[in-house]
Design a protein around this motif. Structure first.
Motif, PDB file in Angstrom:
ATOM      1  N   LYS A  42      46.161   2.408  35.169  1.00 26.00           N
ATOM      2  CA  LYS A  42      46.375   1.485  36.487  1.00 26.00           C
ATOM      3  C   LYS A  42      45.080   0.897  36.911  1.00 26.00           C
ATOM      4  O   LYS A  42      45.071  -0.069  37.733  1.00 26.00           O
ATOM      5  N   LEU A  43      44.191   1.797  36.885  1.00 21.15           N
ATOM      6  CA  LEU A  43      42.673   1.374  37.379  1.00 21.15           C
ATOM      7  C   LEU A  43      42.052   0.631  36.590  1.00 21.15           C
ATOM      8  O   LEU A  43      41.072  -0.369  36.970  1.00 21.15           O
ATOM      9  N   GLY A  44      42.462   0.264  35.225  1.00 21.38           N
ATOM     10  CA  GLY A  44      41.823  -0.596  34.212  1.00 21.38           C
ATOM     11  C   GLY A  44      40.802   0.093  33.366  1.00 21.38           C
ATOM     12  O   GLY A  44      40.058  -0.754  32.769  1.00 21.38           O
ATOM     13  N   VAL A  45      40.735   1.277  33.604  1.00 25.20           N
ATOM     14  CA  VAL A  45      39.477   2.070  32.905  1.00 25.20           C
ATOM     15  C   VAL A  45      39.958   2.827  31.671  1.00 25.20           C
ATOM     16  O   VAL A  45      40.714   3.458  31.647  1.00 25.20           O
ATOM     17  N   ASP A  46      39.210   2.075  30.727  1.00 23.64           N
ATOM     18  CA  ASP A  46      39.584   2.722  29.224  1.00 23.64           C
ATOM     19  C   ASP A  46      38.713   4.113  29.133  1.00 23.64           C
ATOM     20  O   ASP A  46      37.750   4.308  29.432  1.00 23.64           O
ATOM     21  N   ILE A  47      39.737   5.154  28.855  1.00 20.42           N
ATOM     22  CA  ILE A  47      39.018   6.550  28.887  1.00 20.42           C
ATOM     23  C   ILE A  47      39.233   7.306  27.553  1.00 20.42           C
ATOM     24  O   ILE A  47      39.925   6.652  26.600  1.00 20.42           O
ATOM     25  N   GLU A  48      38.638   8.307  27.420  1.00 15.20           N
ATOM     26  CA  GLU A  48      38.392   9.387  26.362  1.00 15.20           C
ATOM     27  C   GLU A  48      39.217  10.699  27.090  1.00 15.20           C
ATOM     28  O   GLU A  48      38.287  10.965  27.784  1.00 15.20           O
ATOM     29  N   LEU A  49      40.108  11.140  26.690  1.00 15.03           N
ATOM     30  CA  LEU A  49      40.617  12.406  27.143  1.00 15.03           C
ATOM     31  C   LEU A  49      40.323  13.509  26.438  1.00 15.03           C
ATOM     32  O   LEU A  49      40.989  13.788  25.252  1.00 15.03           O
ATOM     33  N   LYS A  50      39.197  14.195  26.559  1.00 17.59           N
ATOM     34  CA  LYS A  50      38.755  15.475  25.674  1.00 17.59           C
ATOM     35  C   LYS A  50      39.544  16.580  26.130  1.00 17.59           C
ATOM     36  O   LYS A  50      39.895  17.048  27.284  1.00 17.59           O
ATOM     37  N   LEU A  51      40.074  17.253  24.838  1.00 16.01           N
ATOM     38  CA  LEU A  51      40.716  18.623  24.983  1.00 16.01           C
ATOM     39  C   LEU A  51      40.040  19.592  24.265  1.00 16.01           C
ATOM     40  O   LEU A  51      39.502  19.435  23.203  1.00 16.01           O
ATOM     41  N   ASN A  52      40.087  20.952  24.720  1.00 10.47           N
ATOM     42  CA  ASN A  52      39.697  21.987  23.944  1.00 10.47           C
ATOM     43  C   ASN A  52      40.218  23.320  24.584  1.00 10.47           C
ATOM     44  O   ASN A  52      41.137  23.028  25.460  1.00 10.47           O
ATOM     45  N   SER A  53      40.280  24.369  24.078  1.00  9.23           N
ATOM     46  CA  SER A  53      40.954  25.483  24.470  1.00  9.23           C
ATOM     47  C   SER A  53      39.892  26.683  24.671  1.00  9.23           C
ATOM     48  O   SER A  53      39.246  26.937  23.741  1.00  9.23           O
ATOM     49  N   ARG A  54      39.836  27.335  25.591  1.00 12.93           N
ATOM     50  CA  ARG A  54      39.008  28.499  26.217  1.00 12.93           C
ATOM     51  C   ARG A  54      39.335  29.687  25.209  1.00 12.93           C
ATOM     52  O   ARG A  54      38.327  30.433  24.626  1.00 12.93           O
ATOM     53  N   ALA A  64      25.402  27.927  26.855  1.00 11.24           N
ATOM     54  CA  ALA A  64      24.712  26.941  26.215  1.00 11.24           C
ATOM     55  C   ALA A  64      25.341  25.940  25.422  1.00 11.24           C
ATOM     56  O   ALA A  64      24.730  24.729  25.563  1.00 11.24           O
ATOM     57  N   ILE A  65      26.624  25.862  24.943  1.00 11.80           N
ATOM     58  CA  ILE A  65      27.333  24.990  24.473  1.00 11.80           C
ATOM     59  C   ILE A  65      27.490  23.594  25.563  1.00 11.80           C
ATOM     60  O   ILE A  65      27.514  22.623  25.050  1.00 11.80           O
ATOM     61  N   ASP A  66      27.732  24.183  26.636  1.00 10.75           N
ATOM     62  CA  ASP A  66      27.997  23.228  27.697  1.00 10.75           C
ATOM     63  C   ASP A  66      26.771  22.207  27.885  1.00 10.75           C
ATOM     64  O   ASP A  66      26.944  20.991  28.656  1.00 10.75           O
ATOM     65  N   LYS A  67      25.571  22.530  27.583  1.00 10.04           N
ATOM     66  CA  LYS A  67      24.320  21.959  27.668  1.00 10.04           C
ATOM     67  C   LYS A  67      24.139  20.924  26.311  1.00 10.04           C
ATOM     68  O   LYS A  67      23.151  20.415  26.257  1.00 10.04           O
ATOM     69  N   THR A  93      33.168  20.885  21.188  1.00 12.42           N
ATOM     70  CA  THR A  93      31.969  21.191  21.948  1.00 12.42           C
ATOM     71  C   THR A  93      32.324  21.298  23.472  1.00 12.42           C
ATOM     72  O   THR A  93      31.599  21.792  24.239  1.00 12.42           O
ATOM     73  N   LEU A  94      33.686  20.968  23.953  1.00 10.70           N
ATOM     74  CA  LEU A  94      33.823  21.051  25.465  1.00 10.70           C
ATOM     75  C   LEU A  94      34.143  22.407  25.832  1.00 10.70           C
ATOM     76  O   LEU A  94      35.000  23.298  25.212  1.00 10.70           O
ATOM     77  N   ALA A  95      33.268  22.989  26.635  1.00  7.53           N
ATOM     78  CA  ALA A  95      33.200  24.300  27.094  1.00  7.53           C
ATOM     79  C   ALA A  95      33.608  24.437  28.577  1.00  7.53           C
ATOM     80  O   ALA A  95      34.313  25.302  29.065  1.00  7.53           O
ATOM     81  N   ARG A  96      33.162  23.565  29.432  1.00  7.56           N
ATOM     82  CA  ARG A  96      33.398  23.529  30.806  1.00  7.56           C
ATOM     83  C   ARG A  96      33.193  24.582  31.309  1.00  7.56           C
ATOM     84  O   ARG A  96      33.827  25.787  31.356  1.00  7.56           O
TER      85      ARG A  96
END
Length: 310
Positions: free
Chosen positions: A30-42, A64-67, A146-149
């Motif tokens: 609705k905002l018109g922003v094309d996104i990439e929705l990244k997923l991972n699991s802790r 370390a991965i978060d960097k 690589t997503l760690a949050r």
């Protein structure tokens, strides 16, 4: 910073993650922003840590991965060594970070690299979201191992939203936090939530020129700050104008007038009002239309009737 959150508390069902992923997809469409929705699991990251010698290494690995995006793979490897991991463990993590391909290929490669029930549980969570029928987010979802949050309270699926076609950090993120309330003495209350980075979303939309030209301006009138005494006079008038429904504000600091003009232009404020020492003595002010560059001097009493909708 400003953020907006959506959370579901009291349920462990992955349907909640499906709902939240759908919220992301709907809002940014609705905002018109094309996104990439990244997923991972802790759970996958915990399995990686266990595979590398023990879950006590999870924090060292995820920090370390978060960097990775900021410092690159070589410096991540160096940091892992500094945190006490041996060469074999670092090589395993480098192989993990090198996994590529489409979503299904990534998960298949991951199964081979890290066997065991903990990794399998994380993979099953990701597959649940990927395979859930009738969703609106499939085109945006990317499994990003690589997503760690870096926040340690996440326990399951984690999300991160990146805007395409613009150089900007994440504009949203979140995940499952089933143990978070236990930190505050309230145990066994599962939860999952996402956030929207309002400031960054604004910057993305501004850079991509996504705001409608007729979008309602927050402020109609900016009163210049020309001194402490003058500002006190201006503030009294601002109160009267606000009562009359005119959206106005006083620049908070006495700085160069050029900086105050630039502030008005950046916020697309159409009118400015100047009240200097002379104007204050004469009970008059200078009103300037920043669109037409026309200005007029009028009395304080007439200002309340001025048409700021022009």
């Amino acid at each position: 910073f400003v953020q907006c959150d959506a959370d579901v508390v009291g349920s462990k069902s992955l349907v909640n993650e499906v709902e939240l992923a759908g919220i992301y997809a709907t809002v940014f469409r609705k905002l018109g922003v094309d996104i990439e929705l990244k997923l991972n699991s802790r759970k996958i990251l915990a399995a990686l840590a266990e595979h590398c010698g023990g879950t006590d290494k999870l924090t060292d690995i995820t920090v370390a991965i978060d960097k990775l995006d900021k410092i690159g793979l070589d410096k991540v490897a160096t940091e892992l060594v500094e945190r006490g991991l041996n060469d074999q463990q670092v090589d395993t993590i480098k192989s993990y970070l090198a996994i590529s391909g489409n979503n299904r290929t990534k998960l298949a490669t991951l199964r081979e690299l890290i066997p065991g029930e903990h990794a399998a549980a994380g993979i099953e969570e990701l597959e649940y979201l990927l395979n859930f029928p009738g969703t609106n987010y499939q085109d945006a979802v990317v499994v990003d191992l690589t997503l760690a949050r870096g926040l340690n309270y996440y326990t399951g699926l984690i999300f991160e939203v990146k805007a395409k076609n613009v150089q900007m950090g994440s504009i949203g993120g979140g995940g499952r936090y089933d143990d978070l309330t236990g930190l505050f003495g309230v145990a066994d209350i599962p939860g999952v939530g996402i956030s929207f980075g309002v400031d960054r979303i604004y910057d993305v939309m501004d850079e991509l020129n996504l705001f409608p030209k007729d979008v309602r301006t927050g402020t109609q009138v900016l009163f210049f700050n020309l001194g402490e005494a003058e500002s006190k006079v201006a503030f009294g008038i601002i109160g009267e104008l606000r009562e009359a429904g005119v959206r106005c504000e006083l620049y908070p600091e006495q700085v160069k007038i050029d900086k105050q003009y630039k502030y008005a232009e950046k916020k697309q404020i159409p009118f400015t009002v100047s009240i200097g020492t002379k104007e204050s003595e004469e009970q008059k002010c200078v009103v300037k239309n920043l669109l037409t560059r026309e200005q007029v001097t009028i009395s304080f009493s007439d200002l309340i009737h001025f048409n700021f909708a022009k």
